[in-house]
Design an enzyme around this catalytic site. Structure first.
Site, PDB file in Angstrom:
ATOM      1  CG  ASN A 146     -37.797 -52.683  29.571  1.00  0.00           C
ATOM      2  OD1 ASN A 146     -37.252 -51.617  29.337  1.00  0.00           O
ATOM      3  ND2 ASN A 146     -38.789 -53.163  28.807  1.00  0.00           N
ATOM      4  CD  GLN A 147     -31.788 -51.968  34.413  1.00  0.00           C
ATOM      5  OE1 GLN A 147     -31.181 -50.914  34.530  1.00  0.00           O
ATOM      6  NE2 GLN A 147     -31.262 -53.135  34.739  1.00  0.00           N
TER       7      GLN A 147
END
Ligand code: CTP
Ligand code: CA
Length: 223
Positions: A34-35
């Protein structure tokens, strides 16, 4: 007391901080993630160290360099993070879980590179353990701090997580306000039902507020 004035607010406290994303392998060269940049968690680890705490930072893959004076344990997957956190939980005074732990991982990891000729590819994802939920279930006197980045119904989701995971404090933000940035706009939700919303602030300042709040909560709970 007169002595206290000269003592750092988190002196003598053992604090575990988690940061960054986790990576869930699909094959030897591919993963799901994820980011998360790790910026919030690293800032908290740094601030807690400056406030006198004995800090261990358990970090998923992040481009950030190790904060000085803090012991850093690098992990990759949610399972690994869980192991490293649980191994230190009993002796911790507080756990601050800023990591964006992947909720799912591929059901099986291919030992060899998946070739495109084998596709179309259907990957079955299974649930990862919820580390913070588990800490909440087995908690003794540890102070537990969680995070939540939401895209909608911030307050309802935050309150639900606070209760379900037996947290003392949950820090929530709208997803768009925080990811990969140096600032964030957060609201603190407390176990006693009150909350405090802040305007946009540098993550360093948020980290300092979190540390101050943790020290105050420890004081009220007699730790
Ligand atoms: N968390 C964790 N282990 C997981 C998932 C989340 O320890 N497998 C922790 C995070 O570090 C964070 C808190 O739980 O402090 C909330 O994470 P979040 O992703 O917002 O909540 P979830 O319970 O995973 O719910 P959902 O993603 O469905 O909103
Ligand atoms: Ca999640």
């Amino acid at each position: 007391s007169a002595e206290k004035k000269f003592t750092l607010p988190l002196a003598g406290k053992k604090i575990l901080v988690t940061a960054g994303p986790t990576r869930e392998a699909l094959d030897p060269i591919r993963f799901f993630s994820n980011q998360s940049s790790g910026k919030m968690g690293y800032a908290i680890a740094e601030a807690a160290g400056e406030a006198g705490a004995d800090v261990t930072l358990i970090s998923g893959p992040s481009a950030l360099s190790d904060p000085s004076g803090i012991s850093v344990i690098r992990v990759t997957s949610a399972d690994e993070m869980r192991r490293e956190v649980l191994a230190r939980y009993e002796h911790a005074d507080a756990v601050i879980k800023a990591a964006a732990v992947a909720d799912y991982r591929p059901e099986s990891v291919s030992g060899s590179k998946i070739k495109k000729a084998d596709g179309p590819l259907l990957v079955k994802m299974v649930r990862n353990p919820d580390i913070l939920m588990e800490l909440g279930r087995i908690k003794k006197s540890q102070l537990l701090v969680g995070f939540a980045a939401e895209t909608e119904q911030l307050e309802d989701n935050a309150r639900a997580k606070l209760e379900k995971k037996h947290l003392d404090l949950l820090i929530a933000n709208h997803a768009a306000d925080g990811f990969a940035k140096d600032t964030n706009k957060v609201t603190f939700f407390f176990a006693d039902g009150h909350q405090k919303a802040y305007g946009e602030m540098p993550k360093k300042e948020i980290a300092e507020k979190i540390c101050r709040t943790v020290s105050e909560l420890m004081e009220t709970s007699g730790q």
